[in-house]
Design a protein around this motif. Structure first.
Motif, PDB file in Angstrom:
ATOM      1  N   VAL A 211       0.830  -1.205   0.000  1.00 53.51           N
ATOM      2  CA  VAL A 211       0.000   0.000   0.000  1.00 53.51           C
ATOM      3  C   VAL A 211       0.867   1.258   0.000  1.00 53.51           C
ATOM      4  CG1 VAL A 211      -1.914  -1.162   1.199  1.00 53.51           C
ATOM      5  CG2 VAL A 211      -0.190   0.081   2.534  1.00 53.51           C
ATOM      6  N   LYS A 212       0.222   2.354  -0.367  1.00 59.82           N
ATOM      7  CA  LYS A 212       0.882   3.667  -0.371  1.00 59.82           C
ATOM      8  C   LYS A 212       0.906   4.241   1.044  1.00 59.82           C
ATOM      9  CE  LYS A 212      -0.826   4.602  -5.034  1.00 59.82           C
ATOM     10  NZ  LYS A 212      -1.691   5.468  -5.845  1.00 59.82           N
ATOM     11  N   ASP A 213       1.677   5.304   1.217  1.00 59.76           N
ATOM     12  CA  ASP A 213       1.769   5.933   2.527  1.00 59.76           C
ATOM     13  C   ASP A 213       0.466   6.628   2.942  1.00 59.76           C
ATOM     14  OD1 ASP A 213       1.941   8.096   0.788  1.00 59.76           O
ATOM     15  OD2 ASP A 213       3.781   8.899   1.642  1.00 59.76           O
ATOM     16  N   THR A 214      -0.471   6.750   2.034  1.00 62.85           N
ATOM     17  CA  THR A 214      -1.773   7.363   2.328  1.00 62.85           C
ATOM     18  C   THR A 214      -2.796   6.347   2.855  1.00 62.85           C
ATOM     19  OG1 THR A 214      -2.459   6.978   0.036  1.00 62.85           O
ATOM     20  CG2 THR A 214      -1.479   9.135   0.553  1.00 62.85           C
ATOM     21  N   TYR A 215      -2.465   5.070   2.789  1.00 61.73           N
ATOM     22  CA  TYR A 215      -3.422   3.996   3.073  1.00 61.73           C
ATOM     23  C   TYR A 215      -3.982   4.041   4.499  1.00 61.73           C
ATOM     24  CZ  TYR A 215      -5.260  -0.721   3.707  1.00 61.73           C
ATOM     25  OH  TYR A 215      -6.071  -1.794   4.002  1.00 61.73           O
ATOM     26  N   VAL A 216      -3.122   4.083   5.497  1.00 62.29           N
ATOM     27  CA  VAL A 216      -3.589   3.993   6.881  1.00 62.29           C
ATOM     28  C   VAL A 216      -4.552   5.125   7.212  1.00 62.29           C
ATOM     29  CG1 VAL A 216      -2.902   4.103   9.316  1.00 62.29           C
ATOM     30  CG2 VAL A 216      -1.621   2.661   7.723  1.00 62.29           C
ATOM     31  N   GLU A 217      -4.194   6.352   6.875  1.00 62.40           N
ATOM     32  CA  GLU A 217      -5.083   7.481   7.182  1.00 62.40           C
ATOM     33  C   GLU A 217      -6.398   7.364   6.418  1.00 62.40           C
ATOM     34  OE1 GLU A 217      -4.690   9.554   9.703  1.00 62.40           O
ATOM     35  OE2 GLU A 217      -2.778   8.550  10.088  1.00 62.40           O
ATOM     36  N   ALA A 218      -6.335   6.851   5.187  1.00 62.63           N
ATOM     37  CA  ALA A 218      -7.563   6.665   4.401  1.00 62.63           C
ATOM     38  C   ALA A 218      -8.468   5.619   5.040  1.00 62.63           C
ATOM     39  CB  ALA A 218      -7.216   6.284   2.963  1.00 62.63           C
ATOM     40  N   VAL A 219      -7.878   4.545   5.566  1.00 60.16           N
ATOM     41  CA  VAL A 219      -8.680   3.522   6.263  1.00 60.16           C
ATOM     42  C   VAL A 219      -9.320   4.127   7.506  1.00 60.16           C
ATOM     43  CG1 VAL A 219      -8.615   1.334   7.540  1.00 60.16           C
ATOM     44  CG2 VAL A 219      -7.343   1.551   5.390  1.00 60.16           C
ATOM     45  N   LEU A 220      -8.543   4.868   8.281  1.00 64.76           N
ATOM     46  CA  LEU A 220      -9.081   5.489   9.499  1.00 64.76           C
ATOM     47  C   LEU A 220     -10.200   6.473   9.167  1.00 64.76           C
ATOM     48  CD1 LEU A 220      -5.732   6.026  11.431  1.00 64.76           C
ATOM     49  CD2 LEU A 220      -7.572   4.422  12.031  1.00 64.76           C
ATOM     50  N   ASP A 221     -10.015   7.273   8.124  1.00 68.81           N
ATOM     51  CA  ASP A 221     -11.053   8.222   7.710  1.00 68.81           C
ATOM     52  C   ASP A 221     -12.325   7.490   7.279  1.00 68.81           C
ATOM     53  OD1 ASP A 221      -9.371  10.338   8.243  1.00 68.81           O
ATOM     54  OD2 ASP A 221      -8.842  10.689   6.127  1.00 68.81           O
TER      55      ASP A 221
ATOM     56  N   ASN B 225      -7.281   3.362  -4.791  1.00 73.17           N
ATOM     57  CA  ASN B 225      -6.200   4.274  -5.191  1.00 73.17           C
ATOM     58  C   ASN B 225      -5.098   4.397  -4.133  1.00 73.17           C
ATOM     59  OD1 ASN B 225      -8.339   5.698  -3.809  1.00 73.17           O
ATOM     60  ND2 ASN B 225      -7.235   7.577  -4.228  1.00 73.17           N
ATOM     61  N   HIS B 226      -5.309   3.817  -2.950  1.00 71.87           N
ATOM     62  CA  HIS B 226      -4.297   3.816  -1.891  1.00 71.87           C
ATOM     63  C   HIS B 226      -3.506   2.508  -1.858  1.00 71.87           C
ATOM     64  CE1 HIS B 226      -5.972   7.526  -0.252  1.00 71.87           C
ATOM     65  NE2 HIS B 226      -7.157   6.981  -0.416  1.00 71.87           N
ATOM     66  N   VAL B 227      -3.816   1.591  -2.790  1.00 71.39           N
ATOM     67  CA  VAL B 227      -3.249   0.242  -2.779  1.00 71.39           C
ATOM     68  C   VAL B 227      -2.355   0.030  -3.999  1.00 71.39           C
ATOM     69  CG1 VAL B 227      -3.828  -2.221  -2.777  1.00 71.39           C
ATOM     70  CG2 VAL B 227      -5.291  -0.599  -1.540  1.00 71.39           C
ATOM     71  N   LEU B 228      -1.201  -0.593  -3.771  1.00 68.21           N
ATOM     72  CA  LEU B 228      -0.280  -0.928  -4.856  1.00 68.21           C
ATOM     73  C   LEU B 228      -0.510  -2.358  -5.361  1.00 68.21           C
ATOM     74  CD1 LEU B 228       2.940   0.575  -3.231  1.00 68.21           C
ATOM     75  CD2 LEU B 228       1.579   1.578  -5.093  1.00 68.21           C
ATOM     76  N   ILE B 229      -0.595  -3.316  -4.429  1.00 65.45           N
ATOM     77  CA  ILE B 229      -0.777  -4.730  -4.747  1.00 65.45           C
ATOM     78  C   ILE B 229      -1.860  -5.287  -3.831  1.00 65.45           C
ATOM     79  CG2 ILE B 229       0.324  -7.003  -4.819  1.00 65.45           C
ATOM     80  CD1 ILE B 229       3.036  -5.498  -5.028  1.00 65.45           C
ATOM     81  N   SER B 230      -2.833  -5.986  -4.389  1.00 66.32           N
ATOM     82  CA  SER B 230      -3.933  -6.535  -3.599  1.00 66.32           C
ATOM     83  C   SER B 230      -3.462  -7.617  -2.644  1.00 66.32           C
ATOM     84  CB  SER B 230      -4.997  -7.119  -4.520  1.00 66.32           C
ATOM     85  OG  SER B 230      -5.613  -6.108  -5.277  1.00 66.32           O
ATOM     86  N   THR B 231      -3.980  -7.537  -1.423  1.00 62.83           N
ATOM     87  CA  THR B 231      -3.710  -8.546  -0.400  1.00 62.83           C
ATOM     88  C   THR B 231      -4.656  -8.314   0.766  1.00 62.83           C
ATOM     89  OG1 THR B 231      -1.932  -9.654   0.830  1.00 62.83           O
ATOM     90  CG2 THR B 231      -1.958  -7.227   0.879  1.00 62.83           C
ATOM     91  N   ILE B 232      -4.521  -9.125   1.786  1.00 57.90           N
ATOM     92  CA  ILE B 232      -5.221  -8.871   3.039  1.00 57.90           C
ATOM     93  C   ILE B 232      -4.200  -8.944   4.164  1.00 57.90           C
ATOM     94  CG2 ILE B 232      -7.441  -9.772   2.226  1.00 57.90           C
ATOM     95  CD1 ILE B 232      -6.909 -12.273   3.961  1.00 57.90           C
TER      96      ILE B 232
ATOM     97  N   MET C 214      -8.054  -6.928   7.345  1.00 59.82           N
ATOM     98  CA  MET C 214      -7.945  -5.665   6.628  1.00 59.82           C
ATOM     99  C   MET C 214      -7.728  -5.933   5.139  1.00 59.82           C
ATOM    100  SD  MET C 214      -5.270  -2.565   7.268  1.00 59.82           S
ATOM    101  CE  MET C 214      -6.122  -1.862   8.651  1.00 59.82           C
ATOM    102  N   LEU C 215      -8.549  -5.305   4.319  1.00 63.89           N
ATOM    103  CA  LEU C 215      -8.462  -5.488   2.876  1.00 63.89           C
ATOM    104  C   LEU C 215      -7.611  -4.399   2.248  1.00 63.89           C
ATOM    105  CD1 LEU C 215     -12.209  -6.146   1.956  1.00 63.89           C
ATOM    106  CD2 LEU C 215     -10.497  -7.778   2.739  1.00 63.89           C
ATOM    107  N   ALA C 216      -6.805  -4.799   1.287  1.00 64.20           N
ATOM    108  CA  ALA C 216      -6.058  -3.860   0.448  1.00 64.20           C
ATOM    109  C   ALA C 216      -6.243  -4.364  -0.984  1.00 64.20           C
ATOM    110  CB  ALA C 216      -4.584  -3.833   0.832  1.00 64.20           C
ATOM    111  N   ILE C 217      -7.164  -3.752  -1.703  1.00 64.18           N
ATOM    112  CA  ILE C 217      -7.529  -4.223  -3.044  1.00 64.18           C
ATOM    113  C   ILE C 217      -7.193  -3.130  -4.055  1.00 64.18           C
ATOM    114  CG2 ILE C 217      -9.385  -5.183  -4.469  1.00 64.18           C
ATOM    115  CD1 ILE C 217      -8.676  -6.829  -1.919  1.00 64.18           C
ATOM    116  N   SER C 218      -6.325  -3.461  -5.019  1.00 65.60           N
ATOM    117  CA  SER C 218      -5.864  -2.459  -5.985  1.00 65.60           C
ATOM    118  C   SER C 218      -6.832  -2.249  -7.148  1.00 65.60           C
ATOM    119  CB  SER C 218      -4.491  -2.840  -6.536  1.00 65.60           C
ATOM    120  OG  SER C 218      -4.556  -4.074  -7.221  1.00 65.60           O
ATOM    121  N   ASP C 219      -7.643  -3.249  -7.457  1.00 62.31           N
ATOM    122  CA  ASP C 219      -8.602  -3.158  -8.567  1.00 62.31           C
ATOM    123  C   ASP C 219      -9.997  -2.946  -7.992  1.00 62.31           C
ATOM    124  OD1 ASP C 219     -10.360  -3.511 -10.690  1.00 62.31           O
ATOM    125  OD2 ASP C 219      -9.439  -5.373 -11.387  1.00 62.31           O
ATOM    126  N   PRO C 220     -10.597  -1.776  -8.209  1.00 59.96           N
ATOM    127  CA  PRO C 220     -11.907  -1.502  -7.613  1.00 59.96           C
ATOM    128  C   PRO C 220     -12.973  -2.520  -8.014  1.00 59.96           C
ATOM    129  CG  PRO C 220     -11.245   0.299  -9.095  1.00 59.96           C
ATOM    130  CD  PRO C 220     -10.100  -0.657  -9.009  1.00 59.96           C
TER     131      PRO C 220
END
Length: 161
Positions: free
Chosen positions: A29-39, A63-70, A98-104
Motif C-alpha cells: 500500500v501507499k503511505d496514504t493507506y492507513v489514514e484513508a482507512v481510518l477516515d 487508489n491507496h493500494v499498490l498490490i492486492s492482499t489482506i 484488513m483489505l487492500a484491493i488495488s482493482d476496484p
C-alpha cells in the motif's frame, strides 16, 4: 508476512495502524493507506458480530493500494469497533481482516469471500485458536477451498493477488 497472531492493541485505531504498517512496510500500500482507512472507518464502520466473536473488515479505496492482499490480526484482548449496521453500537472485536484491493472491480468479490468466513464458526475458531501465522494462513486457505468446492468453482485460494 501480513499476519499478527494474538497481538495487543489499545483500540481500533491502534490495530488499523499496526496492520496498515505491515502492509506499507511490505510494499502493498501507499503511505496514504492507513489514514484513508481510518477516515473511512469514521464514516463507514466495519465491525461485525458473529455468533461467537466480533470481527472487523477495515478497508479503503483502491487508489491507496499498490498490490492486492489482506492483513489479518487476532487480538489477545478485544478492542471496540463501531458496528457496520449501527454506528452507535460498539462491538468487541477479536479478529481483524484488513483489505487492500488495488482493482476496484475486485473489492466486492474479495469482501464477499472474507464475509463468508462469518457463516462458518469452524473457520472462525480455527483462525482465533491459531498459534502461528502459518496456522492462520492454512485456516483461511482451507476455508476458500471449501467454499470453492461447495460452489463448484475453480479453486483460487488467494485473496487479492
Amino acid at each position: 508476512e501480513n499476519i499478527l497472531v494474538n497481538t495487543t492493541a489499545i483500540d481500533s485505531e491502534d490495530i488499523i495502524r499496526k496492520l496498515g504498517g505491515l502492509l506499507y512496510n511490505n510494499k502493498y500500500v501507499k503511505d496514504t493507506y492507513v489514514e484513508a482507512v481510518l477516515d473511512r472507518e469514521k464514516v463507514f464502520p466495519t465491525g461485525l458480530q458473529t455468533t461467537t466473536i466480533g470481527m472487523a473488515i477495515p478497508h479503503t479505496d483502491s487508489n491507496h493500494v499498490l498490490i492486492s492482499t489482506i492483513a489479518i490480526a487476532t487480538l489477545s484482548t478485544p478492542v471496540a469497533f463501531r458496528a457496520m449496521d449501527n454506528a452507535d453500537l460498539e462491538i468487541p472485536v477479536n479478529l481483524v481482516i484488513m483489505l487492500a484491493i488495488s482493482d476496484p472491480r475486485q473489492v466486492i468479490k474479495t469482501l464477499t469471500k472474507v464475509i463468508s468466513i462469518l457463516e462458518y464458526e469452524s473457520t472462525i475458531e480455527a483462525i482465533i485458536n491459531s498459534k502461528t501465522k502459518m496456522d492462520i494462513k492454512m485456516a483461511v486457505s482451507d476455508h476458500i477451498r471449501m467454499m470453492a468446492k461447495k460452489n463448484s468453482m475453480p479453486t483460487d485460494d488467494s485473496i487479492g493477488h
